[in-house]
Write a protein that holds these residues in place. Structure first.
Motif, PDB file in Angstrom:
ATOM      1  N   VAL A 408       0.843  -1.194   0.000  1.00  0.00           N
ATOM      2  CA  VAL A 408       0.000   0.000   0.000  1.00  0.00           C
ATOM      3  C   VAL A 408       0.878   1.244   0.000  1.00  0.00           C
ATOM      4  N   LYS A 409       0.715   2.076  -1.046  1.00  0.00           N
ATOM      5  CA  LYS A 409       1.463   3.321  -1.172  1.00  0.00           C
ATOM      6  C   LYS A 409       0.487   4.482  -1.372  1.00  0.00           C
ATOM      7  N   GLY A 410       0.874   5.627  -0.837  1.00  0.00           N
ATOM      8  CA  GLY A 410       0.135   6.861  -1.089  1.00  0.00           C
ATOM      9  C   GLY A 410      -1.301   6.885  -0.630  1.00  0.00           C
ATOM     10  N   PRO A 411      -1.645   6.327   0.542  1.00  0.00           N
ATOM     11  CA  PRO A 411      -3.053   6.375   0.968  1.00  0.00           C
ATOM     12  C   PRO A 411      -3.422   7.774   1.447  1.00  0.00           C
ATOM     13  N   GLY A 412      -4.457   8.336   0.885  1.00  0.00           N
ATOM     14  CA  GLY A 412      -4.842   9.685   1.274  1.00  0.00           C
ATOM     15  C   GLY A 412      -6.098  10.143   0.582  1.00  0.00           C
ATOM     16  N   HIS A 413      -6.319  11.445   0.620  1.00  0.00           N
ATOM     17  CA  HIS A 413      -7.537  12.095   0.130  1.00  0.00           C
ATOM     18  C   HIS A 413      -8.769  11.281   0.531  1.00  0.00           C
ATOM     19  N   HIS A 414      -9.017  11.302   1.809  1.00  0.00           N
ATOM     20  CA  HIS A 414     -10.041  10.458   2.403  1.00  0.00           C
ATOM     21  C   HIS A 414     -11.318  11.240   2.695  1.00  0.00           C
ATOM     22  N   SER A 415     -12.339  10.505   3.089  1.00  0.00           N
ATOM     23  CA  SER A 415     -13.552  11.056   3.686  1.00  0.00           C
ATOM     24  C   SER A 415     -14.025  10.047   4.711  1.00  0.00           C
ATOM     25  N   VAL A 416     -14.902  10.460   5.616  1.00  0.00           N
ATOM     26  CA  VAL A 416     -15.314   9.611   6.725  1.00  0.00           C
ATOM     27  C   VAL A 416     -16.832   9.597   6.812  1.00  0.00           C
ATOM     28  N   VAL A 417     -17.398   8.430   7.144  1.00  0.00           N
ATOM     29  CA  VAL A 417     -18.837   8.304   7.346  1.00  0.00           C
ATOM     30  C   VAL A 417     -19.094   7.492   8.607  1.00  0.00           C
ATOM     31  N   ARG A 418     -20.167   7.816   9.300  1.00  0.00           N
ATOM     32  CA  ARG A 418     -20.565   7.062  10.490  1.00  0.00           C
ATOM     33  C   ARG A 418     -21.739   6.172  10.136  1.00  0.00           C
ATOM     34  N   ALA A 419     -21.701   4.921  10.568  1.00  0.00           N
ATOM     35  CA  ALA A 419     -22.849   4.036  10.414  1.00  0.00           C
ATOM     36  C   ALA A 419     -23.985   4.602  11.264  1.00  0.00           C
ATOM     37  N   PRO A 420     -25.135   4.878  10.681  1.00  0.00           N
ATOM     38  CA  PRO A 420     -26.215   5.556  11.412  1.00  0.00           C
ATOM     39  C   PRO A 420     -26.578   4.853  12.720  1.00  0.00           C
ATOM     40  N   GLY A 421     -26.742   5.660  13.761  1.00  0.00           N
ATOM     41  CA  GLY A 421     -27.166   5.138  15.046  1.00  0.00           C
ATOM     42  C   GLY A 421     -26.091   4.423  15.832  1.00  0.00           C
ATOM     43  N   THR A 422     -24.838   4.513  15.391  1.00  0.00           N
ATOM     44  CA  THR A 422     -23.735   3.814  16.045  1.00  0.00           C
ATOM     45  C   THR A 422     -22.565   4.760  16.247  1.00  0.00           C
ATOM     46  N   ASP A 423     -21.536   4.264  16.912  1.00  0.00           N
ATOM     47  CA  ASP A 423     -20.266   4.980  16.991  1.00  0.00           C
ATOM     48  C   ASP A 423     -19.216   4.261  16.137  1.00  0.00           C
ATOM     49  N   THR A 424     -19.676   3.633  15.056  1.00  0.00           N
ATOM     50  CA  THR A 424     -18.802   2.937  14.111  1.00  0.00           C
ATOM     51  C   THR A 424     -18.565   3.851  12.910  1.00  0.00           C
ATOM     52  N   TRP A 425     -17.296   4.073  12.589  1.00  0.00           N
ATOM     53  CA  TRP A 425     -16.915   5.015  11.544  1.00  0.00           C
ATOM     54  C   TRP A 425     -16.032   4.321  10.506  1.00  0.00           C
ATOM     55  N   TYR A 426     -16.116   4.809   9.275  1.00  0.00           N
ATOM     56  CA  TYR A 426     -15.327   4.253   8.178  1.00  0.00           C
ATOM     57  C   TYR A 426     -14.690   5.389   7.390  1.00  0.00           C
ATOM     58  N   ALA A 427     -13.478   5.120   6.903  1.00  0.00           N
ATOM     59  CA  ALA A 427     -12.797   6.072   6.013  1.00  0.00           C
ATOM     60  C   ALA A 427     -12.697   5.476   4.620  1.00  0.00           C
ATOM     61  N   ALA A 428     -13.107   6.244   3.630  1.00  0.00           N
ATOM     62  CA  ALA A 428     -12.860   5.902   2.229  1.00  0.00           C
ATOM     63  C   ALA A 428     -11.683   6.756   1.769  1.00  0.00           C
ATOM     64  N   TYR A 429     -10.752   6.159   1.048  1.00  0.00           N
ATOM     65  CA  TYR A 429      -9.559   6.883   0.618  1.00  0.00           C
ATOM     66  C   TYR A 429      -9.026   6.250  -0.652  1.00  0.00           C
ATOM     67  N   HIS A 430      -8.094   6.932  -1.297  1.00  0.00           N
ATOM     68  CA  HIS A 430      -7.453   6.303  -2.453  1.00  0.00           C
ATOM     69  C   HIS A 430      -6.011   5.950  -2.105  1.00  0.00           C
ATOM     70  N   ARG A 431      -5.444   5.104  -2.922  1.00  0.00           N
ATOM     71  CA  ARG A 431      -4.043   4.687  -2.800  1.00  0.00           C
ATOM     72  C   ARG A 431      -3.555   4.361  -4.200  1.00  0.00           C
ATOM     73  N   PHE A 432      -2.264   4.197  -4.369  1.00  0.00           N
ATOM     74  CA  PHE A 432      -1.776   3.679  -5.643  1.00  0.00           C
ATOM     75  C   PHE A 432      -2.446   2.324  -5.876  1.00  0.00           C
ATOM     76  N   ALA A 433      -2.931   2.102  -7.094  1.00  0.00           N
ATOM     77  CA  ALA A 433      -3.536   0.801  -7.390  1.00  0.00           C
ATOM     78  C   ALA A 433      -2.523  -0.304  -7.115  1.00  0.00           C
ATOM     79  N   VAL A 434      -2.959  -1.345  -6.440  1.00  0.00           N
ATOM     80  CA  VAL A 434      -2.086  -2.474  -6.109  1.00  0.00           C
ATOM     81  C   VAL A 434      -2.188  -3.506  -7.240  1.00  0.00           C
ATOM     82  N   PRO A 435      -1.097  -3.959  -7.875  1.00  0.00           N
ATOM     83  CA  PRO A 435       0.287  -3.743  -7.437  1.00  0.00           C
ATOM     84  C   PRO A 435       1.054  -2.696  -8.238  1.00  0.00           C
ATOM     85  N   ALA A 436       0.511  -2.189  -9.346  1.00  0.00           N
ATOM     86  CA  ALA A 436       1.348  -1.420 -10.280  1.00  0.00           C
ATOM     87  C   ALA A 436       0.883   0.014 -10.464  1.00  0.00           C
TER      88      ALA A 436
END
Length: 464
Positions: A408-436
Motif C-alpha cells: 500500500v502506497k500513497g493512501p490519502g484524500h479520504h472522507s469519513v462516514v458514520r454508520a447511522p445510530g452507532t459509533d462505528t466510523w469508516y474512512a474511504a480513501y485512495h491509494r496507488f492501485a495495487v500492485p502497479a
C-alpha cells in the motif's frame, strides 16, 4: 462548441458500436469485477495474456495457478468512455490493441492509450455471448486468429461472427475479498449516507494530468457490494465554464435536495481550477450546474480552488472548506450555493497540502487533511481537533500512512462516514492501485476508523 463536438464524437463512437452489424443487434453492458472470457466456437479456450500478448488458450481445472490468473481479468468502466469497458489484469496492466494486436500494457493515461484499451460490447453470435468493438475504431472487433487475438475489420461471414464472440464466465481466479471496493481506477472518494444507503462519489482516474471530465456515483447497503449508477455529472456537456479536471467531489443533502461541489478546469487556455456546485433531486443525479458560473473562482484566494468539502453542524449551519496549499472555510448561505466573501477564513495547519475533511464526534471537531503529493508514496492523512468548525485547531499527527510490507502506497484524500445510530466510523480513501499503480492510477479502499478513550483517532490500518 468544441466541448459539444467532443461529446458528440464520443456518442457517435458508442452508437456505431451498437449498430446492427454481423451477429449483433444492440449494445450490451457487461458485469464489472473479476471475469473470464471464453471463446464461443472453441469452448474451453479463454482470453489470456502470455508474454504480454493476447492469446486464446485452453484452461482447465488442472491448469497451473499462473495460467488461471492470466485468464482472469477485472472488467472495469471504460478508460475512454463509461458506456464501454476496459479489461485489467492482476498485475495492474490493461489489455489494449496496438498495431491491431491485443497486448498487455501499463496505462499511460494518454487519450490514445485510453481509446486502445476500451471496448464497447454488443451482442455476439449466440445468445448470451458478446462481441467487443474497438472504441476508437467502431468497424473493428476483437477476434481470435490462429489462437492469437487481433482487432480486425468486421466481416459479414459466419466464421468472423464466431471468431469474434465470447462468453463472459465466472473468473478462473475469484476476486479477492480485499480492496479495491469498486473495480477500476478512481480517486478522491467522498463517502456519505443517505436514506439507508452508503454512496461513493470518486474522481475518475487513469487520465494523464488528471484530466477526467466526469463523475460517477456508486451505492451500497453494506459497504461491500456496490451498485454503479453511472455518470451523474459530465463537465463537457453539462457545465459551460469547464471541460476537464473533474476532481474531488463532495455531496451533501440539504433542503430536500442534493448538492455536488466539484472542481473544474477549461481547455481553452484557462489553466486555473474553479469550484462549482451542481444540484439534483436524487443522490444518483443527474446533477445540473446550479449557477452557470464557478462558486469559487481560480485565484480568488491563496492556493488552488480544489477539493471542496461541506460540513453541516448540529445547528443546521453548513460550512464550505476547500484548498490546495492553503485551507479555507466559509459558512454557506441557506441556499447552499452562495456565501459572504467577507466571511472566508484561512485556517492552514502545518503540513497541509489538500483534501480537507471535517467531522464532529462527542462535541469535538476533527479537521483532517492530506500531506505531501498524491504522486508521492508518502501521501498521507493528518488531523487536528478544535472546539468549533472554524477552530482554533490543535494538530494531533498522522493517522493514515503507507504500508509497504503489503504493497500500500500513497493512501490519502479520504472522507469519513458514520454508520447511522452507532459509533462505528469508516474512512474511504485512495491509494496507488495495487500492485502497479501510481499517482494517476489509483483505486478506492475503505477501512475502519477507531477512536481512543481520550478522543484521539487510532492509526487507520490500510488493508491491501
Amino acid at each position: 462548441m468544441a466541448r459539444r463536438a467532443r461529446a458528440c464524437a464520443v456518442s457517435l463512437l458508442v452508437l456505431a458500436a451498437s449498430l446492427t452489424l454481423p451477429g449483433t443487434a444492440h449494445a450490451v453492458t457487461l458485469p464489472t469485477g473479476a471475469r473470464s472470457l471464453e471463446s464461443v466456437n472453441l469452448p474451453g479456450r479463454y482470453v489470456r495474456h502470455a508474454d504480454y500478448l493476447g492469446r486464446l488458450d485452453a484452461v482447465t481445472a488442472a491448469a497451473s495457478a499462473q495460467v488461471k490468473l492470466d485468464a482472469t481479468v477485472t472488467v472495469t468502466s471504460g478508460l475512454a468512455s463509461p458506456s464501454c469497458h476496459s479489461f485489467q489484469a492482476a498485475n495492474g496492466m490493461f489489455l489494449r490493441h496496438r498495431d491491431w494486436r491485443l497486448r498487455l500494457e501499463a496505462n499511460t493515461g494518454t487519450a490514445l492509450f485510453r481509446e486502445d484499451a476500451t471496448f464497447c460490447a454488443v451482442a455476439g453470435s449466440v445468445t448470451g455471448s458478446v462481441s467487443l468493438t474497438a472504441f476508437g475504431h467502431p468497424t473493428r472487433r476483437l477476434r481470435h486468429r490462429d489462437h492469437e487475438l487481433w482487432v480486425d475489420p468486421v466481416q459479414d461471414t459466419a466464421q468472423f461472427r464466431a471468431d469474434s464472440s465470447f462468453r463472459i464466465t465466472a473468473p478462473w481466479v475469484p476476486k479477492s475479498t480485499r480492496g479495491p471496493v469498486i473495480p477500476g481506477l478512481y480517486a478522491d472518494p467522498h463517502i456519505a449516507h443517505f436514506g439507508g444507503r452508503y454512496y461513493l462519489y470518486p474522481t475518475t482516474d487513469g487520465y494523464a494530468g488528471w484530466a477526467a471530465p466526469y463523475y460517477k456515483a456508486f451505492s451500497s447497503a453494506d459497504l461491500v457490494d456496490w451498485t454503479d449508477h453511472g455518470v451523474v455529472l459530465d463537465l463537457r456537456p453539462d457545465v459551460s465554464w469547464a471541460d476537464d479536471s473533474a476532481w474531488a467531489p463532495a455531496v451533501v443533502a440539504k433542503n430536500g435536495r442534493y448538492y455536488l461541489y466539484f472542481s473544474g478546469g477549461a481547455t481553452s487556455g484557462d489553466t486555473g481550477k474553479h469550484l462549482g456546485v451542481a444540484v439534483s433531486d436524487s443522490p444518483t443525479g443527474p446533477f445540473r450546474d446550479a449557477l452557470g458560473r464557478p462558486l469559487v473562482r481560480a485565484g480568488a484566494y491563496a492556493g488552488q480552488a480544489i477539493d471542496p468539502m461541506v460540513f453541516t453542524d448540529d445547528d443546521g449551519r453548513s460550512y464550505l472548506y476547500w484548498g490546495n496549499g492553503a485551507a479555507h472555510v466559509v459558512p454557506l448561505n441557506a441556499d447552499m450555493v452562495s456565501f459572504d466573501p467577507a466571511a472566508v477564513r484561512t485556517i492552514t495547519p502545518s503540513g497541509y497540502r489538500e483534501a480537507t475533511f471535517v467531522l464532529k464526534r462527542a462535541g469535538t471537531y476533527y479537521f483532517m487533511w492530506s500531506e505531501n503529493d498524491t504522486r508521492d508514496e508518502d501521501y498521507q492523512v493528518a488531523y487536528a481537533t478544535g472546539p468549533s468548525p472554524l477552530g482554533p485547531w490543535t494538530k494531533r499527527g498522522v493517522v493514515l500512512r503507507k504500508r509497504l510490507e503489503v504493497g500500500v502506497k500513497g493512501p490519502g484524500h479520504h472522507s469519513v462516514v458514520r454508520a447511522p445510530g452507532t459509533d462505528t466510523w469508516y474512512a474511504a480513501y485512495h491509494r496507488f492501485a495495487v500492485p502497479a499503480g501510481d499517482g494517476t492510477n489509483r483505486e478506492v479502499a475503505i477501512d475502519r476508523v477507531a477512536f481512543n478513550a481520550d478522543g484521539t483517532i487510532a492509526p487507520i490500518v490500510p488493508t491491501p
